[in-house]
Each structure stands twice: as structure tokens, then as C-alpha cells.
Design a protein around this motif. Structure first.
Motif, PDB file in Angstrom:
ATOM      1  N   UNK A 190       0.938  -1.286  -0.055  1.00  0.00           N
ATOM      2  CA  UNK A 190       0.138   0.089  -0.050  1.00  0.00           C
ATOM      3  C   UNK A 190       0.832   1.232   0.009  1.00  0.00           C
ATOM      4  N   UNK A 191       1.740   1.191   0.907  1.00  0.00           N
ATOM      5  CA  UNK A 191       2.997   2.520   0.790  1.00  0.00           C
ATOM      6  C   UNK A 191       3.573   2.582  -0.541  1.00  0.00           C
ATOM      7  N   UNK A 192       3.883   1.431  -1.091  1.00  0.00           N
ATOM      8  CA  UNK A 192       4.779   1.530  -2.523  1.00  0.00           C
ATOM      9  C   UNK A 192       3.618   2.224  -3.515  1.00  0.00           C
ATOM     10  N   UNK A 193       2.511   1.737  -3.447  1.00  0.00           N
ATOM     11  CA  UNK A 193       1.134   2.046  -4.236  1.00  0.00           C
ATOM     12  C   UNK A 193       0.929   3.525  -4.036  1.00  0.00           C
ATOM     13  N   UNK A 194       0.873   3.925  -2.908  1.00  0.00           N
ATOM     14  CA  UNK A 194       0.550   5.441  -2.496  1.00  0.00           C
ATOM     15  C   UNK A 194       1.865   6.270  -3.175  1.00  0.00           C
TER      16      UNK A 194
ATOM     17  N   UNK B 150      -5.903   8.009  -2.516  1.00  0.00           N
ATOM     18  CA  UNK B 150      -5.248   8.884  -1.655  1.00  0.00           C
ATOM     19  C   UNK B 150      -4.039   9.589  -2.337  1.00  0.00           C
ATOM     20  N   UNK B 151      -3.376   8.996  -2.899  1.00  0.00           N
ATOM     21  CA  UNK B 151      -2.027   9.524  -3.604  1.00  0.00           C
ATOM     22  C   UNK B 151      -2.344  10.420  -4.703  1.00  0.00           C
ATOM     23  N   UNK B 152      -3.489   9.721  -5.454  1.00  0.00           N
ATOM     24  CA  UNK B 152      -4.140  10.617  -6.638  1.00  0.00           C
ATOM     25  C   UNK B 152      -4.305  11.949  -6.237  1.00  0.00           C
TER      26      UNK B 152
END
Length: 412
Positions: free
Chosen positions: A26-30, A157-159
Motif C-alpha cells: 500500500x505504501x509503495x502504491x501510494x 489518496x495518492x492521486x
């Protein structure tokens, strides 16, 4: 003093506890979702001398590379390791962004798109396979829906953060600020790459000999699984034919909102609000099945975007159009965690990344095939294109309904 000591020991215990695969991924994806320059990507290309026709070709190149490499990279991930594929995919994306940053010629941007497409292909099936294999075998389907909800929430969230910060950063549309936005994106991709190095490859149940099977055999067996497993085939068809075309909506929404009288200042915030809704929708999608059951949960998640497209086609009021777009952007991805659980329940461990990449390939074929008619219809009328997309999505949702008997897989 003893109370403070107990709290300190408890804090140390939490931090010393190994992180789950879902949390690290999840952190990598974020961080890999923080593309700060996306709000002005077309303007950046134009400033570097590309025509609108060349920009359209670049988008097609990215989709085409996914078509070519999605399946073989998924099979390679099954053979060589899913963690390796995730790390390699992020490395390809970093190199792609460096080329993108310094490119001035069309061919250089094509090379960047090719490498970026290869990176996305390497990551596509590997992430889902990594997550699924890391979960306890008991009640894996439900746990997978929760895990993919967390992954989807991290991506949204990242987006959302990228849309807000990127929109503010490049508000004056100057090249220097665009370059800074790209540099920040590269930095975040490097951080994502670093997190991928800490992902633990789950132990595989199949033998080393099975993993050493021929690449062609893996691809052939994946195709055979889709051909012979009727329930899996129905789930895949429902997943594909209820696709709500977010790729095209991301391009068309600007003209739709401006045509409805919405101020240009709302273009970035509208995407951010939609991303918040998508974050919440994906994070808690598993509750739909819990309270509604499989049939009604899937029907709601797949039919809602079709209904919203029809409402968007009928709306001419600026505020209503803005609200409808935000709801649509949030609703499109709600089905993803549900289908992730249903698909993986039918796929054996040794074929997981291969079959998931095959599904992504089929999705790319469908989306790519719809690109030309969507573009042509949009040139004539936005209401007509939204009606067309809404009817297609609703037809898929109503004709290919999924219930409990289709989701009970026996894959190990």
C-alpha cells in the motif's frame, strides 16, 4: 513512571512487529500514485512541440504496450517471483519519467511511454498476486476484498494529493513549475521503489519444478483455465463489460464541465473530490457484500456508473454537472475490490499472475477498441457519448449478474 514505561514498551512492540505485505505494498502504491504533473500533461507535451495528433499517438502507445507485455510479464512474475516483478516495474517507471523530463522530440516521448507501459505491465498482476498469496487461507475471499480496498484507498489518496498539490504547483502553467512537478513525481517513485524492496515474497505451495515450467505452458494453461472454468469466465466477462471507461472520462470531463458552465478553477478540485469518494468507496466496498449479499452488491457497484452517465448526459446545470462528475469518478472504482476477491478465488496459485495479467490484457483490448468510437461520438455530442457509455455499462451489469454460486472458487 511505570505507566510511561509500559506505554514505551508497547510502542516499541508495535514498531518492532513485522509489517504485513498489504501495508508495505500500500505504501509503495501510494507513493507511485503521486503524479503531480498529470493536470497539465497535455500542456507540457504541447510546450515541448508535440501536436495533438502526436499526443493521441502517445496515449495509444501506452495502451498498446500493455496489450503486448501484460500477459508475458505476468507469466514471468509467476516464474521468477512477484516481488521481483513489482520492483522491476517501478524501476522501469523511474527510467521512463527521467526520459519524459528531458525529452524534446516525439521519438523520445514514445520511448518513455514504452518503458512506462512495460513497468505498469510488470506491476499489474504482481501486486494482486502478492497480496492474495500473503493472506491466510481461511476466508481468503473476504480478506482479499478488504486488502484490495486498502490498496485502492492508498492509490486514490495518492492521486487526490497529487491533484491538489500539482494543481496548485502548476497553476500559472509555466514550464519551470511543470518541470518541478515531474521532479517531485520521480522522487516519489524512487521512494515507492525503496518500499518494494521490503516486500516479502509469500511462500509458494507449488514445487520448484512447477515454477520452472515453460513460459508458453503457463500462458496456455491460463487461457485453458478461462476456457474451461465457466464461473471464472462469467466473472471476467462481467468485469470487462461493466468497465466505465475512466481513461476516456479523465480526458472528456474537462470539456464536459466547461461546457456546462463550471469554472476552470474547479477542474483540479473536482478530480480531488472524486478521488476522496473513490478512496472511501474502495476502502469499504466489502461492506456492500456484507449487508447486501453478493448479487445486490455487484449489481449496485457495476450499474451505478451507468446510471450516472445517463444523468450526466441529461444535465446542463453547472452545479449538478459538477456533483455528478465527482460521484461518477468516485463510483467507477468501487467494484474493483469485490471482483479482486471473486477472480482470485478461482485461480490456482501457480497461475495467478499469469491469469490476472491475461484479464488486464483483455481489459486493455476492450478499452482500446472503444477508443475510436468514443472519440468520434464525443466530437458530435457529449450527451450522446455519455448515453452510449451508460447503456453499455448498464447492459453488462444487468445481463451478467454475479451471485454466490459464481464466487465459490476452489483454487488453492
Amino acid at each position: 513512571m511505570s505507566g510511561a514505561g509500559d506505554r514505551l514498551r508497547a510502542l516499541r512492540a508495535v514498531w518492532s512487529r513485522p509489517w504485513s505485505t498489504t501495508r508495505v505494498v500500500s505504501l509503495a502504491i501510494f507513493f507511485s500514485s503521486l503524479y503531480f504533473y498529470l493536470p497539465v500533461i497535455s500542456l507540457f507535451w504541447r510546450a515541448r512541440g508535440l501536436s495533438l495528433a502526436e499526443i493521441s499517438i502517445l496515449q495509444s502507445v501506452f495502451i498498446g504496450i500493455g496489450l503486448v507485455f501484460d500477459l508475458p510479464t505476468g507469466a514471468l512474475a509467476d516464474l521468477l517471483g512477484r516481488r521481483w516483478a513489482l520492483t522491476a516495474g517501478l524501476a522501469f517507471q523511474i527510467v521512463s519519467e527521467f526520459i519524459f523530463l528531458f525529452a524534446h522530440q516525439f521519438w523520445a516521448f514514445v520511448l518513455a511511454q514504452v518503458l512506462g507501459g512495460m513497468g505498469a505491465a510488470l506491476c499489474s498482476g504482481s501486486v494482486i498476486a502478492l497480496i492474495y498469496e500473503s493472506l491466510p487461507e481461511h476466508d481468503r475471499r473476504s480478506l482479499m476484498q478488504r486488502a484490495m480496498g486498502a490498496i485502492g484507498a492508498a492509490m486514490q489518496l495518492g492521486s487526490m494529493i497529487a491533484y491538489v498539490i500539482g494543481g496548485l504547483l502548476v497553476a500559472n502553467l509555466r514550464m519551470a513549475q511543470m518541470v518541478t512537478a515531474i521532479q517531485l513525481t520521480i522522487l516519489c517513485l524512487v521512494i515507492a521503489f525503496g518500499f518494494s524492496l521490503f516486500v516479502t515474497e509469500p511462500k509458494r505451495t507449488e514445487s520448484q519444478a512447477a515454477r520452472g515450467s515453460q513460459l508458453l505452458l503457463l500462458i496456455r494453461s491460463g487461457l485453458g483455465l478461462l476456457r474451461h472454468n465457466r464461473d471464472l469466465r462469467r466473472i471476467v466477462l462481467a468485469y470487462l463489460l461493466t468497465n466505465a471507461f475512466p481513461w476516456y472520462l479523465q480526458v472528456l470531463y474537462q470539456f464536459y464541465l466547461l461546457g456546462a458552465g463550471v469554472s476552470g478553477a474547479w477542474l483540479g478540485p473536482a478530480l480531488a473530490i472524486g478521488s476522496v469518494l473513490a478512496l472511501v468507496g474502495q476502502r469499504y466496498a466489502f461492506l456492500l457484500e456484507k449487508y447486501l449479499g453478493v448479487r445486490h452488491a455487484v449489481l449496485l457497484a457495476t450499474a451505478l456508473p451507468g446510471v450516472l452517465y445517463l444523468l450526466m448526459a441529461a444535465s446542463t446545470h453547472s452545479a449538478i454537472s459538477l456533483v455528478l462528475f465527482c460521484l461518477q469518478w468516485g463510483a467507477i472504482s468501487v467494484k474493483e475490490p469485490l471482483f479482486a476477491g471473486y477472480l482470485n478465488a478461482h485461480i490456482p496459485s501457480e497461475q495467478r499472475a499469469t491469469v490476472l495479467s491475461l484479464v488486464n490484457t483483455l481489459k486493455s483490448v476492450y478499452i482500446g477498441a472503444m477508443g475510436l468510437p468514443v472519440g468520434r461520438i464525443a466530437e458530435i455530442s457529449f450527451p450522446i457519448v455519455f448515453v452510449s457509455m451508460g447503456v453499455l455499462v448498464l447492459a453488462g451489469a444487468l445481463l451478467l449478474q454475479i451471485d454466490e454460486q459464481h464466487t465459490e472458487g476452489d483454487a488453492e
